[in-house]
Scaffold this motif. Structure first.
Motif, short mmCIF file in Angstrom:
data_model
loop_
_atom_site.label_atom_id
_atom_site.label_comp_id
_atom_site.label_asym_id
_atom_site.label_seq_id
_atom_site.Cartn_x
_atom_site.Cartn_y
_atom_site.Cartn_z
N LEU A 216 -9.44 12.83 5.41
CA LEU A 216 -8.96 11.97 5.00
C LEU A 216 -7.35 11.24 4.84
CD1 LEU A 216 -9.84 9.03 3.63
CD2 LEU A 216 -9.76 9.92 1.11
N VAL A 217 -6.88 10.74 5.97
CA VAL A 217 -5.72 10.53 6.67
C VAL A 217 -5.22 9.27 5.13
CG1 VAL A 217 -3.87 10.29 8.04
CG2 VAL A 217 -5.76 12.04 8.23
N LEU A 218 -4.39 8.99 4.70
CA LEU A 218 -3.75 8.61 3.74
C LEU A 218 -2.37 8.30 4.47
CD1 LEU A 218 -3.20 6.52 1.19
CD2 LEU A 218 -2.22 7.77 -0.24
N LEU A 219 -2.17 6.91 4.24
CA LEU A 219 -0.64 6.50 5.80
C LEU A 219 -0.29 5.51 4.28
CD1 LEU A 219 -2.37 5.18 9.05
CD2 LEU A 219 -1.09 7.71 8.22
N GLY A 220 1.76 5.66 4.14
CA GLY A 220 2.52 4.75 3.91
C GLY A 220 3.69 4.40 4.15
N THR A 221 3.98 2.85 4.06
CA THR A 221 5.37 2.75 4.71
C THR A 221 5.89 1.82 3.37
OG1 THR A 221 4.75 0.53 5.46
CG2 THR A 221 3.97 2.09 7.05
N PHE A 222 7.43 1.72 4.04
CA PHE A 222 8.03 0.60 3.05
C PHE A 222 9.19 0.24 4.36
CE2 PHE A 222 12.32 -0.61 1.10
CZ PHE A 222 12.00 -1.32 0.82
N GLY A 223 10.43 -0.81 4.29
CA GLY A 223 10.56 -1.53 4.85
C GLY A 223 11.77 -2.75 4.16
N GLY A 224 12.17 -2.74 5.59
CA GLY A 224 13.02 -4.35 5.18
C GLY A 224 12.36 -5.60 5.18
N GLY A 225 12.12 -6.91 4.48
CA GLY A 225 11.41 -7.37 3.90
C GLY A 225 11.49 -8.08 2.79
N PHE A 226 11.92 -7.46 1.53
CA PHE A 226 10.40 -5.90 2.16
C PHE A 226 9.09 -6.31 2.63
CE2 PHE A 226 13.68 -3.50 -1.71
CZ PHE A 226 15.09 -3.65 -0.20
N THR A 227 8.91 -5.27 2.80
CA THR A 227 7.31 -5.18 2.81
C THR A 227 6.76 -3.60 2.75
OG1 THR A 227 7.87 -4.61 5.55
CG2 THR A 227 7.58 -6.93 4.86
N TRP A 228 5.57 -3.50 2.96
CA TRP A 228 5.47 -2.28 2.13
C TRP A 228 3.83 -1.72 2.79
CZ3 TRP A 228 7.67 -5.23 -1.50
CH2 TRP A 228 6.66 -5.43 -1.93
N GLY A 229 3.49 -0.95 2.68
CA GLY A 229 1.65 -1.15 2.89
C GLY A 229 0.96 0.61 3.15
N SER A 230 -0.26 1.04 2.72
CA SER A 230 -0.19 1.63 2.97
C SER A 230 -2.47 1.77 4.06
CB SER A 230 -1.30 2.64 1.19
OG SER A 230 -1.65 1.04 1.08
N GLY A 231 -2.60 2.72 4.24
CA GLY A 231 -3.59 3.22 5.07
C GLY A 231 -5.29 3.90 4.71
N LEU A 232 -5.85 4.03 5.15
CA LEU A 232 -6.78 4.92 4.89
C LEU A 232 -7.96 5.25 6.24
CD1 LEU A 232 -8.29 5.13 1.82
CD2 LEU A 232 -6.76 7.47 2.78
N ILE A 233 -7.67 6.27 7.09
CA ILE A 233 -8.24 7.09 8.24
C ILE A 233 -9.73 7.75 7.91
CG2 ILE A 233 -8.12 7.53 10.54
CD1 ILE A 233 -5.79 5.90 10.59
N ARG A 234 -10.57 7.93 8.27
CA ARG A 234 -11.44 9.20 8.26
C ARG A 234 -11.68 10.05 9.59
NH1 ARG A 234 -12.49 12.65 4.79
NH2 ARG A 234 -13.22 11.38 3.20
N PHE A 235 -10.82 10.70 9.58
CA PHE A 235 -11.40 11.56 10.97
C PHE A 235 -12.25 12.11 10.85
CE2 PHE A 235 -6.78 10.81 13.56
CZ PHE A 235 -6.12 9.88 12.34
#
Ligand code: COA
Length: 330
Positions: free
Chosen positions: A311-330
């Motif tokens: 189970l992979v968790l993704l996280g982001t942050f950037g200008g805007g500000f913008t941010w996010g997360s994602g979940l992927i099951r391999f």
């Protein structure tokens, strides 16, 4: 029930040339010790040979298509996440589709700075819900070097160039086909002025013959960006886990936006994520903006850091500000 979203292929591409911390010691008043202790970055791939956003997207897409066992003409939609497209018009997605030898599809760029990949992924999930037969190419790329002032030591040492791409379908590819379980994205324009690339936009246009100003390049309040990056990325990752009744213990691999090691460590600590689960490659790429997360994902899979079943968790942050997360099951 959501239409499922499977990753059929993954790929990445970086420019050939490398700028090391020693190179920066010759360009600005800095040193390896300062850069490594503040950021963890040792080198970055930079498009010194003129590689463009579309060139790198093409390189990453080609690998993703090969892994998917698909031809480009099987794609139905092309999305490129970038803040540094080859040109304002045409979009990099139109140019990428043309380079791939296809036409007659929806092609568009998505602008969400370093969170661009998750914004594009969420857009692709919506397209799959509308068109379950769709085969969507998402490429995320930034040639940050095209908007970096290499006389500003506060920013130039942080960034590199790169691209990552995924091919997505609602149809799986059999057992072990990675599935995007969910994505959360957010934004707050009130803090937009803390991290900007303004010059040349309609708010700060240039006149013919005018010399470009420093606002053409990335400008930021590093300290403030740092604080918000840690806060926003950790809270949206926690929110996504909570939404699915999961805890950090359930996560096998965490791939955060590779902004710098101190931000990554601080987010990991807030999430109580053991260091051994956190993937980093910022040491050799720096902050590649929209490419950072898919480049990390692609490398983590290729290197076996991500294994089948993880189970992979993704996280982001950037200008805007913008941010996010994602979940992927391999
Ligand atoms: N080499 C040597 N010294 C440097 C330097 C460099 N490359 N860059 C800045 N400095 C100096 C500053 O001029 C300042 O000197 P002064 O005290 O004489 O004025 C000093 O180091 C401290 O600067 P400051 O900006 O306060 O450093 P910091 O500890 O906040 O670290 C960052 C700077 C950029 C590494 C840090 O703020 C950061 O990581 N911010 C987040 C940036 C980011 O990731 N942005 C993208 C998010 S998507």
């Amino acid at each position: 029930m959501n239409t499922p979203c499977f990753i059929r292929g993954l790929g990445h591409c970086v420019p050939e040339s490398v700028l090391t911390n020693a190179d920066f010691e010759r360009m600005v008043e800095t040193n390896d010790e300062w850069i490594v202790s503040r950021t963890g970055i040792r080198e970055r791939h930079v498009a010194l040979k003129g590689e463009t956003c579309v060139d790198l997207c093409f390189g990453a897409a080609d690998k993703a298509l090969a892994q998917a066992g698909m031809q480009a003409d099987e794609l139905t939609h092309v999305i490129v996440a970038t803040f540094s497209p080859d040109s304002v018009i045409p979009s990099s997605a139109c140019m990428l589709a043309h380079r791939l030898g296809i036409s007659g599809r929806m092609c568009m760029d998505v602008s969400a700075a370093c969170s661009g990949f998750l914004y594009a992924l969420e857009t692709a999930r919506a397209l799959l819900a509308l068109h379950p037969q769709a085969r969507v190419l998402v490429a995320a790329c930034d040639i940050v070097s095209s908007r970096v002032d290499y006389t500003d030591r506060g920013t130039c040492i942080l960034f590199g160039d790169g691209a990552g791409a995924v091919v997505l379908t609602a149809e799986d590819c059999g057992a072990g086909c990675p599935q995007v379980l969910d994505v959360l994205v957010s934004a707050d324009g009130a803090m937009g002025d803390l991290l900007t690339v303004k010059g040349g936009g309609s708010g700060t246009p240039y006149k013919l013959g005018e010399t470009i100003r420093s606002d053409f390049f990335v400008q930021m309040n590093g300290r403030e960006v740092y604080k918000h990056a840690v806060r926003s990325m950790s809270s949206i990752c926690a929110e996504l886990l909570q939404k699915h009744g999961l805890t950090p213990q359930d996560v096998d691999v965490f791939i955060p936006h590779q902004a710098n090691l101190r931000i990554v460590e601080a987010v990991g600590k807030r999430l109580e994520m053991p260091e051994a689960k956190v993937f980093t490659n910022l040491q050799k790429y720096g902050n590649t903006s929209a490419a950072s997360v898919p480049l990390g994902l692609s490398e983590a899979v290729a290197e076996g850091f991500v294994k089948p079943g993880h189970l992979v968790l993704l996280g982001t942050f950037g200008g805007g500000f913008t941010w996010g997360s994602g979940l992927i099951r391999f």
